[in-house]
Scaffold this motif. Sequence first.
Motif, PDB file in Angstrom:
ATOM      1  N   LEU A 183      -2.203  -3.395  -5.481  1.00 56.87           N
ATOM      2  CA  LEU A 183      -2.637  -2.524  -3.982  1.00 56.87           C
ATOM      3  C   LEU A 183      -3.301  -3.658  -3.457  1.00 56.87           C
ATOM      4  CD1 LEU A 183      -4.116   0.430  -5.897  1.00 56.87           C
ATOM      5  CD2 LEU A 183      -2.250   0.323  -4.514  1.00 56.87           C
ATOM      6  N   ALA A 184      -2.991  -3.703  -1.653  1.00 54.98           N
ATOM      7  CA  ALA A 184      -3.444  -4.813  -1.279  1.00 54.98           C
ATOM      8  C   ALA A 184      -4.555  -4.835  -1.017  1.00 54.98           C
ATOM      9  CB  ALA A 184      -2.394  -5.108   0.418  1.00 54.98           C
ATOM     10  N   SER A 185      -5.283  -3.543  -0.831  1.00 56.81           N
ATOM     11  CA  SER A 185      -6.651  -3.216  -0.871  1.00 56.81           C
ATOM     12  C   SER A 185      -7.818  -3.929  -1.586  1.00 56.81           C
ATOM     13  CB  SER A 185      -7.081  -1.547  -0.217  1.00 56.81           C
ATOM     14  OG  SER A 185      -6.940  -0.710  -1.021  1.00 56.81           O
ATOM     15  N   GLU A 186      -7.096  -4.000  -2.821  1.00 55.05           N
ATOM     16  CA  GLU A 186      -7.719  -4.328  -3.959  1.00 55.05           C
ATOM     17  C   GLU A 186      -7.591  -5.606  -4.001  1.00 55.05           C
ATOM     18  OE1 GLU A 186      -9.689  -2.946  -7.059  1.00 55.05           O
ATOM     19  OE2 GLU A 186      -9.869  -1.288  -5.044  1.00 55.05           O
ATOM     20  N   PHE A 187      -6.480  -6.004  -3.799  1.00 55.48           N
ATOM     21  CA  PHE A 187      -5.996  -7.892  -4.291  1.00 55.48           C
ATOM     22  C   PHE A 187      -6.661  -8.509  -4.028  1.00 55.48           C
ATOM     23  CE2 PHE A 187      -3.798 -11.511  -3.001  1.00 55.48           C
ATOM     24  CZ  PHE A 187      -3.083 -12.196  -3.931  1.00 55.48           C
ATOM     25  N   ARG A 188      -7.038  -9.193  -2.567  1.00 59.47           N
ATOM     26  CA  ARG A 188      -8.040 -10.396  -3.008  1.00 59.47           C
ATOM     27  C   ARG A 188     -10.136 -10.189  -3.118  1.00 59.47           C
ATOM     28  NH1 ARG A 188     -10.114 -11.032   2.948  1.00 59.47           N
ATOM     29  NH2 ARG A 188     -10.361  -8.640   3.578  1.00 59.47           N
ATOM     30  N   TYR A 189     -10.322  -9.130  -3.681  1.00 54.82           N
ATOM     31  CA  TYR A 189     -11.558  -9.017  -4.069  1.00 54.82           C
ATOM     32  C   TYR A 189     -11.638  -9.229  -5.493  1.00 54.82           C
ATOM     33  CZ  TYR A 189     -11.645  -7.503   0.722  1.00 54.82           C
ATOM     34  OH  TYR A 189     -11.266  -6.984   1.599  1.00 54.82           O
ATOM     35  N   ALA A 240       0.644  -0.941   0.066  1.00 54.90           N
ATOM     36  CA  ALA A 240       0.060  -0.506   0.055  1.00 54.90           C
ATOM     37  C   ALA A 240       0.731   1.362   0.192  1.00 54.90           C
ATOM     38  CB  ALA A 240      -1.050  -0.015   0.802  1.00 54.90           C
ATOM     39  N   GLY A 241       0.432   2.679  -0.565  1.00 55.40           N
ATOM     40  CA  GLY A 241       0.709   3.868  -0.809  1.00 55.40           C
ATOM     41  C   GLY A 241       2.774   3.774  -0.801  1.00 55.40           C
ATOM     42  N   THR A 242       3.157   3.801  -0.146  1.00 53.65           N
ATOM     43  CA  THR A 242       4.794   4.046  -0.244  1.00 53.65           C
ATOM     44  C   THR A 242       5.720   2.905  -0.150  1.00 53.65           C
ATOM     45  OG1 THR A 242       5.543   6.362   0.262  1.00 53.65           O
ATOM     46  CG2 THR A 242       6.942   4.731  -0.127  1.00 53.65           C
ATOM     47  N   SER A 243       5.110   1.498  -0.091  1.00 49.98           N
ATOM     48  CA  SER A 243       5.585   0.675  -0.082  1.00 49.98           C
ATOM     49  C   SER A 243       4.830   0.223  -1.696  1.00 49.98           C
ATOM     50  CB  SER A 243       4.928  -0.813   0.839  1.00 49.98           C
ATOM     51  OG  SER A 243       5.561   0.105   1.816  1.00 49.98           O
ATOM     52  N   PHE A 244       3.804   0.744  -1.876  1.00 49.79           N
ATOM     53  CA  PHE A 244       3.603   0.067  -3.245  1.00 49.79           C
ATOM     54  C   PHE A 244       4.218   0.179  -3.883  1.00 49.79           C
ATOM     55  CE2 PHE A 244       1.120   0.344  -6.543  1.00 49.79           C
ATOM     56  CZ  PHE A 244       0.613  -0.492  -7.180  1.00 49.79           C
ATOM     57  N   TYR A 245       4.731   1.732  -3.756  1.00 48.39           N
ATOM     58  CA  TYR A 245       5.802   2.510  -5.484  1.00 48.39           C
ATOM     59  C   TYR A 245       7.034   1.389  -5.356  1.00 48.39           C
ATOM     60  CZ  TYR A 245       1.375   5.463  -5.334  1.00 48.39           C
ATOM     61  OH  TYR A 245       0.530   6.582  -5.536  1.00 48.39           O
ATOM     62  N   ALA A 246       7.521   1.492  -4.053  1.00 45.70           N
ATOM     63  CA  ALA A 246       8.979   0.460  -3.759  1.00 45.70           C
ATOM     64  C   ALA A 246       8.833  -0.954  -5.064  1.00 45.70           C
ATOM     65  CB  ALA A 246       9.147   0.027  -2.724  1.00 45.70           C
ATOM     66  N   GLU A 306       5.564   8.299  -5.983  1.00 48.49           N
ATOM     67  CA  GLU A 306       5.625   9.127  -4.654  1.00 48.49           C
ATOM     68  C   GLU A 306       6.379  10.606  -4.783  1.00 48.49           C
ATOM     69  OE1 GLU A 306       6.483   7.431  -2.155  1.00 48.49           O
ATOM     70  OE2 GLU A 306       7.600   8.001  -0.526  1.00 48.49           O
ATOM     71  N   GLY A 307       6.934  11.162  -5.529  1.00 44.61           N
ATOM     72  CA  GLY A 307       6.735  12.346  -5.437  1.00 44.61           C
ATOM     73  C   GLY A 307       5.315  12.943  -5.377  1.00 44.61           C
ATOM     74  N   ALA A 308       4.804  12.725  -5.790  1.00 46.35           N
ATOM     75  CA  ALA A 308       3.112  13.275  -5.903  1.00 46.35           C
ATOM     76  C   ALA A 308       2.324  12.555  -4.344  1.00 46.35           C
ATOM     77  CB  ALA A 308       2.753  12.723  -6.944  1.00 46.35           C
ATOM     78  N   LEU A 309       2.834  11.341  -3.907  1.00 50.21           N
ATOM     79  CA  LEU A 309       2.046  11.306  -2.875  1.00 50.21           C
ATOM     80  C   LEU A 309       2.290  11.969  -1.430  1.00 50.21           C
ATOM     81  CD1 LEU A 309       0.297   9.330  -1.027  1.00 50.21           C
ATOM     82  CD2 LEU A 309       2.341   8.147  -1.294  1.00 50.21           C
ATOM     83  N   ALA A 333      16.445   0.061   8.124  1.00 57.51           N
ATOM     84  CA  ALA A 333      15.913   1.291   8.041  1.00 57.51           C
ATOM     85  C   ALA A 333      16.383   2.498  10.247  1.00 57.51           C
ATOM     86  CB  ALA A 333      14.605   2.093   8.587  1.00 57.51           C
ATOM     87  N   GLY A 334      15.971   1.285  10.327  1.00 56.37           N
ATOM     88  CA  GLY A 334      15.903   1.914  11.924  1.00 56.37           C
ATOM     89  C   GLY A 334      13.914   2.250  12.431  1.00 56.37           C
ATOM     90  N   PRO A 335      13.916   2.321  13.415  1.00 57.89           N
ATOM     91  CA  PRO A 335      12.540   3.288  13.622  1.00 57.89           C
ATOM     92  C   PRO A 335      12.127   4.310  12.674  1.00 57.89           C
ATOM     93  CG  PRO A 335      13.490   3.267  16.133  1.00 57.89           C
ATOM     94  CD  PRO A 335      15.158   2.976  14.865  1.00 57.89           C
ATOM     95  N   GLU A 336      11.281   4.461  12.084  1.00 55.40           N
ATOM     96  CA  GLU A 336      10.825   5.339  11.166  1.00 55.40           C
ATOM     97  C   GLU A 336       8.918   6.423  12.109  1.00 55.40           C
ATOM     98  OE1 GLU A 336       9.988   5.931   6.737  1.00 55.40           O
ATOM     99  OE2 GLU A 336       8.930   5.267   7.265  1.00 55.40           O
ATOM    100  N   ILE A 337       9.452   7.451  11.934  1.00 57.48           N
ATOM    101  CA  ILE A 337       8.606   8.084  12.782  1.00 57.48           C
ATOM    102  C   ILE A 337       7.318   9.247  12.161  1.00 57.48           C
ATOM    103  CG2 ILE A 337       8.331   9.842  15.340  1.00 57.48           C
ATOM    104  CD1 ILE A 337      10.067   7.109  16.489  1.00 57.48           C
ATOM    105  N   GLY A 338       8.796   9.822  11.527  1.00 53.96           N
ATOM    106  CA  GLY A 338       7.339  10.519  10.875  1.00 53.96           C
ATOM    107  C   GLY A 338       6.262   9.657   9.582  1.00 53.96           C
ATOM    108  N   VAL A 339       5.289   9.914  10.008  1.00 55.77           N
ATOM    109  CA  VAL A 339       3.714   9.362   9.513  1.00 55.77           C
ATOM    110  C   VAL A 339       4.665   9.024   7.181  1.00 55.77           C
ATOM    111  CG1 VAL A 339       1.730   9.501   7.834  1.00 55.77           C
ATOM    112  CG2 VAL A 339       2.464   9.966  10.490  1.00 55.77           C
ATOM    113  N   ALA A 340       5.681  10.025   6.811  1.00 59.75           N
ATOM    114  CA  ALA A 340       5.416   9.632   5.857  1.00 59.75           C
ATOM    115  C   ALA A 340       7.182   8.896   5.294  1.00 59.75           C
ATOM    116  CB  ALA A 340       6.030  10.453   5.247  1.00 59.75           C
ATOM    117  N   SER A 341       6.596   8.195   4.869  1.00 60.41           N
ATOM    118  CA  SER A 341       7.213   7.341   4.597  1.00 60.41           C
ATOM    119  C   SER A 341       9.252   8.228   3.566  1.00 60.41           C
ATOM    120  CB  SER A 341       7.803   5.603   4.344  1.00 60.41           C
ATOM    121  OG  SER A 341       8.083   5.249   4.084  1.00 60.41           O
ATOM    122  N   THR A 342       9.976   7.453   4.605  1.00 63.15           N
ATOM    123  CA  THR A 342      11.372   8.183   3.834  1.00 63.15           C
ATOM    124  C   THR A 342      12.339   6.892   3.816  1.00 63.15           C
ATOM    125  OG1 THR A 342      12.139   9.792   5.624  1.00 63.15           O
ATOM    126  CG2 THR A 342      10.699  10.575   4.352  1.00 63.15           C
TER     127      THR A 342
END
Length: 368
Positions: A83-89, A57-63, A238-241, A149-158
């Motif tokens: 997209l995980a949210s679409e997959f099983r449906y 989902a999200g940024t991980s999907f772009y990876a 990803e830049g747009a997200l 990566a170590g703990p990622e605190i910011g909601v935006a994944s970098t």
Amino acid sequence: EKDGHDWFMRKEILEQPRAVADSLLGRRTASGSLHLDEMRLADDELREVTKIIIIAAGTSFYAGMVAKYAIEHWCRISVEVELASEFRYRDPILDNSTLVVAISQSGETADTLQAIRHARSQRSKVLAICNTNGSTIPRESDAVIYTHAGPEIGVASTKGYVTQLVACYLLALYLAQVKGTMYGDEIDGVMTQLEAMPAAVEQVLETAPEVYELAKEYADRRAFLFLGRHAGYPVALEGALKLKELAYLHAEGFAAGELKHGPIALVDEGLPIWCIVPPRGRDFLHDKMRSGIMEVRARGARTIALVEEGDDSVDAVSDTIIRLPKVPVLLQPLVAVVPLQLFACQLATELGYDVDQPRNLAKSVTVE
Ligand code: M6R
């Protein structure tokens, strides 16, 4: 704990060279072959894989989208990214020769978790790429590649995102090794290029002052476009997200070749467009991207080009040039994403928003 930075996100962006280096550590054996600690799937099982489905989902999907380019090119296995949210449906076609790869920084994303449960119920093997030790997704998977990566605190994944890219490249090379689609010295060559990436990321971080100036200049805009091709296309998304989630702006990423099929109608006087220019070595891609930039510029867009050093071919059609280190096309996302992260972080700061805790968002989305 922000080490003197205003936001965790800014600190995490700056930590990326270290995060990339740590995610590469200890992956080569003394004999030079590639080794992944928690792979847990036997080589024989991997040799039987005929199709890979990446779920995220999200940024991980772009990876995952970048991973598709790498795996198909290096291993000649077809890859779908879903997209995980679409997959099983959609009643996906799964069997025991399908390998499902779930990418999740947190390891707790409900959509992704439900998707892997479905895949396993259909007898597919699941490999997780995850940053959080002991979280639910790796626990429920057959194998795991941990990112460091170590703990990622910011909601935006970098740093989570760049280390996912590293894990995806490692997986692709590992499959190429097992399947014999690349020679040992070719794999070695790519590993050496990967090991040069922490320094390349460090170098691109030096563009921060220019990028921050741009964020100030464009702080009054309400819309942005991002264009890329090949591995640069998911980077555009990803830049747009990043801009959507942090600066609450309308931002869209497009595959540059799709412009003429509709999106070019959006372009008007002064619209800022980030353009991710593929490395020169891929002349076909590069030249097509250049004509895309020319087309939007002719319609009044303000073009900001991310271009590798030594390439001056788009200077004349760009309002701003940000230089990227010279890296192979498949690895370019690791460096090209960095100015886009810096831009979103700074633009949101200029607008007075909470970069680490954007409105309406949570770090891990544990509901479907
Ligand atoms: O923890 P996960 O990687 O499963 O999270 C997936 C997305 O929710 C996540 O990448 C989200 O899109 C980020 N906020 C993007 O910056």
